[in-house]
Design a protein around this motif. Structure first.
Motif, PDB file in Angstrom:
ATOM      1  N   VAL A   1       0.792  -1.120  -0.028  1.00 37.46           N
ATOM      2  CA  VAL A   1       0.120   0.048  -0.050  1.00 37.46           C
ATOM      3  C   VAL A   1       0.931   0.913  -0.076  1.00 37.46           C
ATOM      4  N   ASP A   2       0.352   2.354  -0.266  1.00 33.54           N
ATOM      5  CA  ASP A   2       1.026   3.597  -0.328  1.00 33.54           C
ATOM      6  C   ASP A   2       0.708   4.418   0.891  1.00 33.54           C
ATOM      7  N   HIS A   3       1.118   5.552   0.816  1.00 34.48           N
ATOM      8  CA  HIS A   3       1.237   6.416   2.047  1.00 34.48           C
ATOM      9  C   HIS A   3      -0.179   6.594   2.626  1.00 34.48           C
ATOM     10  N   GLN A   4      -1.152   6.446   1.607  1.00 27.19           N
ATOM     11  CA  GLN A   4      -2.715   6.564   1.882  1.00 27.19           C
ATOM     12  C   GLN A   4      -3.465   5.502   2.087  1.00 27.19           C
ATOM     13  N   ASP A   5      -2.523   4.197   2.207  1.00 25.28           N
ATOM     14  CA  ASP A   5      -3.301   2.864   2.444  1.00 25.28           C
ATOM     15  C   ASP A   5      -4.165   2.441   1.130  1.00 25.28           C
ATOM     16  N   ARG A   6      -3.613   2.975  -0.023  1.00 23.63           N
ATOM     17  CA  ARG A   6      -4.244   2.605  -1.054  1.00 23.63           C
ATOM     18  C   ARG A   6      -3.367   1.510  -1.819  1.00 23.63           C
ATOM     19  N   LEU A   7      -3.999   0.571  -2.248  1.00 18.00           N
ATOM     20  CA  LEU A   7      -3.398  -0.923  -2.706  1.00 18.00           C
ATOM     21  C   LEU A   7      -2.841  -0.696  -4.151  1.00 18.00           C
ATOM     22  N   VAL A   8      -1.554  -0.835  -4.095  1.00 19.14           N
ATOM     23  CA  VAL A   8      -0.594  -0.529  -5.221  1.00 19.14           C
ATOM     24  C   VAL A   8       0.013  -1.543  -5.881  1.00 19.14           C
ATOM     25  N   GLY A   9       0.102  -2.791  -5.244  1.00 22.14           N
ATOM     26  CA  GLY A   9       0.558  -3.878  -5.649  1.00 22.14           C
ATOM     27  C   GLY A   9       0.591  -5.100  -4.833  1.00 22.14           C
ATOM     28  N   ILE A  10       1.435  -6.149  -5.276  1.00 20.73           N
ATOM     29  CA  ILE A  10       1.272  -7.520  -4.384  1.00 20.73           C
ATOM     30  C   ILE A  10       2.677  -7.935  -4.426  1.00 20.73           C
ATOM     31  N   VAL A  11       3.268  -8.228  -3.499  1.00 23.23           N
ATOM     32  CA  VAL A  11       4.779  -9.217  -3.509  1.00 23.23           C
ATOM     33  C   VAL A  11       4.520 -10.772  -3.340  1.00 23.23           C
ATOM     34  N   THR A  12       4.817 -11.334  -4.362  1.00 21.21           N
ATOM     35  CA  THR A  12       4.637 -12.827  -4.220  1.00 21.21           C
ATOM     36  C   THR A  12       5.731 -13.597  -3.576  1.00 21.21           C
ATOM     37  N   VAL A  13       5.342 -14.787  -3.294  1.00 18.80           N
ATOM     38  CA  VAL A  13       6.333 -15.422  -2.343  1.00 18.80           C
ATOM     39  C   VAL A  13       7.555 -15.888  -3.471  1.00 18.80           C
ATOM     40  N   ASP A  14       7.296 -16.149  -4.737  1.00 18.62           N
ATOM     41  CA  ASP A  14       8.198 -16.491  -5.405  1.00 18.62           C
ATOM     42  C   ASP A  14       9.438 -15.749  -5.546  1.00 18.62           C
ATOM     43  N   ASP A  15       8.934 -14.204  -5.712  1.00 21.45           N
ATOM     44  CA  ASP A  15      10.074 -13.072  -5.757  1.00 21.45           C
ATOM     45  C   ASP A  15      10.750 -13.261  -4.265  1.00 21.45           C
ATOM     46  N   ILE A  16      10.158 -13.573  -3.237  1.00 27.94           N
ATOM     47  CA  ILE A  16      10.587 -13.441  -1.997  1.00 27.94           C
ATOM     48  C   ILE A  16      11.779 -14.553  -1.700  1.00 27.94           C
ATOM     49  N   ILE A  17      11.500 -15.746  -2.376  1.00 27.50           N
ATOM     50  CA  ILE A  17      12.625 -16.667  -2.379  1.00 27.50           C
ATOM     51  C   ILE A  17      13.967 -15.917  -3.059  1.00 27.50           C
ATOM     52  N   ASP A  18      13.759 -15.392  -4.070  1.00 31.83           N
ATOM     53  CA  ASP A  18      14.890 -14.836  -4.787  1.00 31.83           C
ATOM     54  C   ASP A  18      15.490 -13.786  -3.905  1.00 31.83           C
ATOM     55  N   VAL A  19      14.659 -12.771  -3.330  1.00 33.76           N
ATOM     56  CA  VAL A  19      15.266 -11.919  -2.423  1.00 33.76           C
ATOM     57  C   VAL A  19      16.060 -12.529  -1.129  1.00 33.76           C
ATOM     58  N   VAL A  20      15.632 -13.485  -0.481  1.00 37.34           N
ATOM     59  CA  VAL A  20      16.231 -14.229   0.456  1.00 37.34           C
ATOM     60  C   VAL A  20      17.624 -14.968   0.080  1.00 37.34           C
ATOM     61  N   ILE A  21      17.699 -15.419  -1.114  1.00 35.44           N
ATOM     62  CA  ILE A  21      18.906 -15.938  -1.618  1.00 35.44           C
ATOM     63  C   ILE A  21      19.725 -14.619  -1.936  1.00 35.44           C
ATOM     64  N   LEU A  22      19.311 -13.747  -2.513  1.00 39.36           N
ATOM     65  CA  LEU A  22      20.139 -12.390  -2.750  1.00 39.36           C
ATOM     66  C   LEU A  22      20.792 -12.015  -1.381  1.00 39.36           C
ATOM     67  N   GLU A  23      20.074 -11.823  -0.756  1.00 42.97           N
ATOM     68  CA  GLU A  23      20.236 -11.003   0.550  1.00 42.97           C
ATOM     69  C   GLU A  23      21.534 -12.221   1.336  1.00 42.97           C
ATOM     70  N   ALA A  24      21.448 -13.459   1.215  1.00 39.02           N
ATOM     71  CA  ALA A  24      22.234 -14.343   1.854  1.00 39.02           C
ATOM     72  C   ALA A  24      23.513 -14.217   1.147  1.00 39.02           C
ATOM     73  N   ASN A  25      23.417 -14.228  -0.388  1.00 40.85           N
ATOM     74  CA  ASN A  25      24.639 -13.979  -1.036  1.00 40.85           C
ATOM     75  C   ASN A  25      25.354 -12.796  -0.679  1.00 40.85           C
ATOM     76  N   GLU A  26      24.556 -11.656  -0.745  1.00 39.59           N
ATOM     77  CA  GLU A  26      25.231 -10.364  -0.139  1.00 39.59           C
ATOM     78  C   GLU A  26      25.981 -10.555   1.201  1.00 39.59           C
TER      79      GLU A  26
END
Lengths: 448, 448
Positions: free
Chosen positions: A231-256
Motif C-alpha cells: 500500500v502507499d502512504h494513503q493506504d491505497r493498494l498499489v501492488g502485491i509481492v509474491t512468495v516466489d519473488d521473496i525466495i529470490d530476495v532471501v537468496i540474494l540477501e544471503a549471497n550479499e
C-alpha cells in the motif's frame, strides 16, 4: 525424458522443422524448461525457436531469462515484436530488465511501449531499489466489498490470465483503500450468494511501498503468506509481492552477506569479466594491504626483541592466524544471528558474556596445547609459556572483536556484514602481534 | 496497534481476566503474532494464555514456537492436552519437534499418541534428514480422476481444515499413483459439471522422497510453484512440500554455507550454551593451530635468511594475510556460484582462466604498490622488489587455491563449502611464506 534427451529432441524438431511435433512438446513444457533448453541452443536454432513461439509463450520465456539474455532475444525479435512482448511482461520483471540497461537504452525501450504500460513501469522504477515498491507486481485482482461470491468468481474468470499465479482477491473501497482479503479457497468454500464482506478477512497485513525487501521477506516468512499486498502512504493498494519473488530476495540477501563477510566485493558471479571482478575486489585488498603493513611496523618496533629471540618469529603466523580465525567465527555467528533477531540490551549483554566465555574456553585449550608444543619443539618452557599466554589473551580479544564490532555497527544502523571477515582478520593480526611481542618484551630476560 | 501496544493490551487482558475481550483480540491475530506475544510473557501469564486458547489456536501457537518452547508448553499442558495438540499438529512440524528430543523422550511422546497419527509421524522420521521425505507434510487433498469439478469442490469443503494453506488438488489412480494436478484457480474457472481429467495438468513435476532438500528448493524456485508433490519409488503420492517450508530451507542452507565458510562449526546461534559453542568451534581451531605451526616451521627453515635481513619479517604478516584474503574472496565467489550452476568442463576452464586473470591483475597492482612502499619505508629497492615479486606470485597462487580447491571438492561430490575460509587462509599462509622466503633466499646476496 531427462534434460539431455529433451535437448536432443528439441534440436531434432527445430533442425527438421517439425513444427507440429514442436508445438506439442512446447505445450507440455514449463516456461523454466523452455528457458533452460533455449540457453543451450546454437544461435540459428535460437532464431528458429523464437519464430515458433506464440506471444504468450515468448513472454513466458523472456521472463525466465536473465537480463543479458533478454536483451539478446529483443535484438533478435526486432522492434515491433519486442514492444508486443514488453507490453505483455510483468511489471516487476520488465522494471528489472530496464534497470539493468543504460539510461539511454532504457529510455529507448520505454518510449516504444504503449503509454499505459510504460507509465506503470516508470512508476515502479521510481521506487528505491530493494524496497517493496520495486519488487511488487500488478498481477492481482481487486473487487469492491459489495460483490457476491459469484460476482467475484466472474471477475476472476475475466482476468484469468492475470490471476494465474495468485491465490488471493483483494477487497478495496472507492478510494482503492484496502479493506480485506479473500483467498480462492474461501471462495470455493462459500456459497455463491454470500457477500464478499461477510467472508473476507479484515485484519489484512500489508507492507508499505518503501518497506525494505528484507522486511517484506520477514512478513511472508513469518506468516507463511503466498503474497502480501503493498500500500502507499494513503493506504491505497498499489501492488502485491509474491512468495516466489521473496525466495529470490532471501537468496540474494544471503549471497550479499557472504560477499561482504568474505570481502569479495559486490556482484561478482561466474559471468563477470576478469577486469570488472578484479576492480571490485581491489578496494578491500588495498585497504587490507595497508593494515597488514601496520602489523609489519609493529614487528619493526620489536626488532630488538625479535633479533635476540628469533624463535619468537616461528609462532607469529600461528598466533596472528588463530586470532583472525576465531574472530571470523564469532563474526559469522553474530551477523547471521542479527538477521533473525532484534536484540534487546539484555540479550546483547548475554551474547557478549557467552562469547567471552567461548573465548576463554577456546583460549585456555589452545593456549595449553601450544605451550606444550612450543616447549617440546624449542626446548624452552619459558618460550612455551610466553606463546601460550599470548594465545590465550589474543583468542579472547579476537573473539570479543568479532562479537562487539558487528554489534556496534548494528547499534549504529550500519549493516554489520560490512565488518567483513578479512577486515576482522587483519585487525586481529595487528592486535595479536602487539600483544604477543608485548608479552615477549616483558619476559625477555627470562627468554634469553 | 504496534507490537508494543499489543503486548501491553495482552498483559492487561490476561492480568484482569477479561476473557471475552481476550477472545476477540485472539481471533484477530495471526498465529505468528500470538507466538511472538507469548514468548514475551512472564510464566504466570503464559499459563493464563494457554488456558484461554482453544485446541485449534493452541495447535497454531505451538507450531509457530521453536522446539525448546514447544517442550516448555507441553510440560505446562500436562499429558492429556499434550496428546490432543500433538494429534492435531502437522506431521512435519511434529516430526521436527520429536527429532529435537532424546530418543527416550521422543518415544514417550509418540507412544501416548493415537496409533494412526503416531504411525504417520514415525514414517516421516525414518527418512534421512534434509530430504523431501523429512520436510514434506500431509496437508494435501487428493481426488480420483473420474470426479467432476463439483465433486472435487465438495471434497475440499469436507477437508476444509486440511486444505487451508494449499492451492492444488492432486489427482491419483487406485494405486495412489499421481496422474495430474488441478489448482484451486482451475476449479474456479471450470464449469461444475466438467470432469477433473479434462481440466487437470498431466505433466506433473514431482520430487522423490529421498531428493535432497536443496534440490526440492530448486524445483519450487525455478518453476515458481506454491507446492510440489512428493512420490515414493513406485510413483505413489506420499506428501507435499510447500513453499513456506522451502523458504526456511533456503535460509538454513545459506546459513550452513556461511558457517562452513567461516569455519564456525554447525548449529551455533544466540541461544547455544558457551561450552557447546566452544566445543563445536574447537576442532577447526586446533587443526588450524597445527597448520599455523607448519608456517612457523617454514620460517625456522629460513632462520638464517631472516637473521641476516630482519626487515623481511616486517612484510610477513602482510604477505600471508593478503594471500589468505584473496583466496577467501575467490572461495566465496565459487562456493555461492556452484549453488545455482551445474558446471560443464568448458565453464570450469573458463572460470579458472577468469580467476587466473583476476589474480594477475590484483597481483600486479598490489605488487607494484608494495614495492614502492617497501622502497620508501626501508630505503632498499632490492627489498622492495623481493616483497613485490613475492606478493604478485602469492596473490596469483592464492586466487587459484581459492578457486580450484572448491571446484575439485565439487567434482568429487564433496560439499565445496567444507573448504572453509579459515582453511584456505591457513593453507595460503603456508604457501605464501614458502614463496616469500624462497625468493628472498635466491636474492639474498643482493639484499645484504
Amino acid at each position: 525424458m531427462t534434460e539431455e534427451q529433451l535437448q536432443k529432441e528439441m534440436r531434432r524438431l527445430l533442425e527438421g522443422a517439425h513444427s507440429e511435433e514442436l508445438e506439442i512438446l512446447l505445450q507440455e513444457l514449463q516456461p523454466y524448461d523452455v528457458a533452460s533448453l533455449f540457453t543451450e541452443l546454437t544461435d540459428p536454432l535460437k532464431e528458429k525457436l523464437i519464430a515458433a513461439l506464440d506471444p504468450i509463450m515468448l513472454t513466458d520465456l523472456v521472463e525466465e531469462l536473465d537480463n543479458e539474455q533478454q536483451y539478446e532475444v529483443f535484438q533478435r525479435l526486432g522492434p515491433a515484436r519486442t514492444v508486443e512482448i514488453m507490453d505483455r511482461m510483468d511489471n516487476d520483471d520488465l522494471a528489472q530488465f530496464l534497470g539493468s540497461l543504460s539510461e539511454e537504452d532504457s529510455f529507448r525501450f520505454l518510449s516504444s511501449m504503449k503509454q499505459s504500460e510504460s507509465a506503470a513501469v516508470r512508476q515502479l522504477m521510481n521506487y528505491p531499489p530493494e524496497t517493496a515498491g520495486r519488487i511488487m507486481n500488478n498481477r492481482y485482482v481487486w473487487i469492491p466489498q459489495h460483490y457476491t461470491v459469484s460476482e467475484a468468481i466472474a471477475k476472476i474468470r475475466d482476468f484469468a490470465e492475470i490471476s494465474e499465479a495468485i491465490s488471493y482477491l483483494y477487497v478495496i473501497d472507492s478510494n482503492k483503500k484496502l479493506l480485506g482479503v479473500v483467498s480462492y479457497r474461501d471462495l470455493i468454500l462459500a456459497m455463491p450468494e454470500h457477500k464478499i464482506n461477510e467472508i473476507m478477512y479484515t485484519r489484512v497485513i500489508s507492507v508499505a511501498v518503501d518497506t525494505d525487501q528484507e522486511k517484506v521477506a520477514d512478513v511472508i516468512r513469518n506468516y507463511d503468506f503466498l503474497a502480501v499486498p503493498v500500500v502507499d502512504h494513503q493506504d491505497r493498494l498499489v501492488g502485491i509481492v509474491t512468495v516466489d519473488d521473496i525466495i529470490d530476495v532471501v537468496i540474494l540477501e544471503a549471497n550479499e552477506d557472504i560477499q561482504k563477510l568474505s570481502g569479495s566485493g559486490r556482484d561478482i558471479d561466474f559471468n563477470t569479466r576478469a577486469s570488472v571482478a578484479a576492480f571490485r575486489r581491489l578496494p578491500w585488498l588495498v585497504l587490507l594491504l595497508l593494515i597488514g603493513l601496520v602489523s609489519g611496523s609493529i614487528i619493526s618496533q620489536f626488532e630488538e626483541v625479535l633479533g635476540k629471540v628469533v624463535a619468537l618469529a616461528y609462532f607469529m603466523p600461528m598466533i596472528a592466524g588463530m586470532t583472525g580465525n576465531t574472530g571470523t567465527q564469532s563474526l559469522a555467528v553474530v551477523v547471521r544471528g542479527l538477521i533473525n533477531n532484534e536484540l534487546t540490551a539484555r540479550e546483547v549483554l548475554h551474547l557478549i558474556r557467552r562469547e567471552l566465555l567461548v573465548g576463554l574456553i577456546i583460549g585456555l585449550t589452545c593456549g595449553i596445547l601450544v605451550t606444550l608444543i612450543a616447549f617440546i619443539w624449542q626446548g624452552s618452557l619459558m618460550l612455551g609459556l610466553v606463546v601460550g599466554l599470548s594465545l590465550i589473551l589474543t583468542l579472547i580479544i579476537g573473539t570479543m572483536a568479532g562479537t562487539i564490532i558487528p554489534l556496534l555497527l548494528n547499534k549504529f544502523k550500519v549493516d554489520p556484514a560490512v565488518a567483513s571477515g578479512p577486515l576482522i582478520t587483519t585487525l586481529n593480526d595487528v592486535l595479536s602481534l602487539f600483544i604477543y611481542f608485548g608479552i615477549a618484551s616483558i619476559f625477555l630476560t627470562y627468554l634469553l
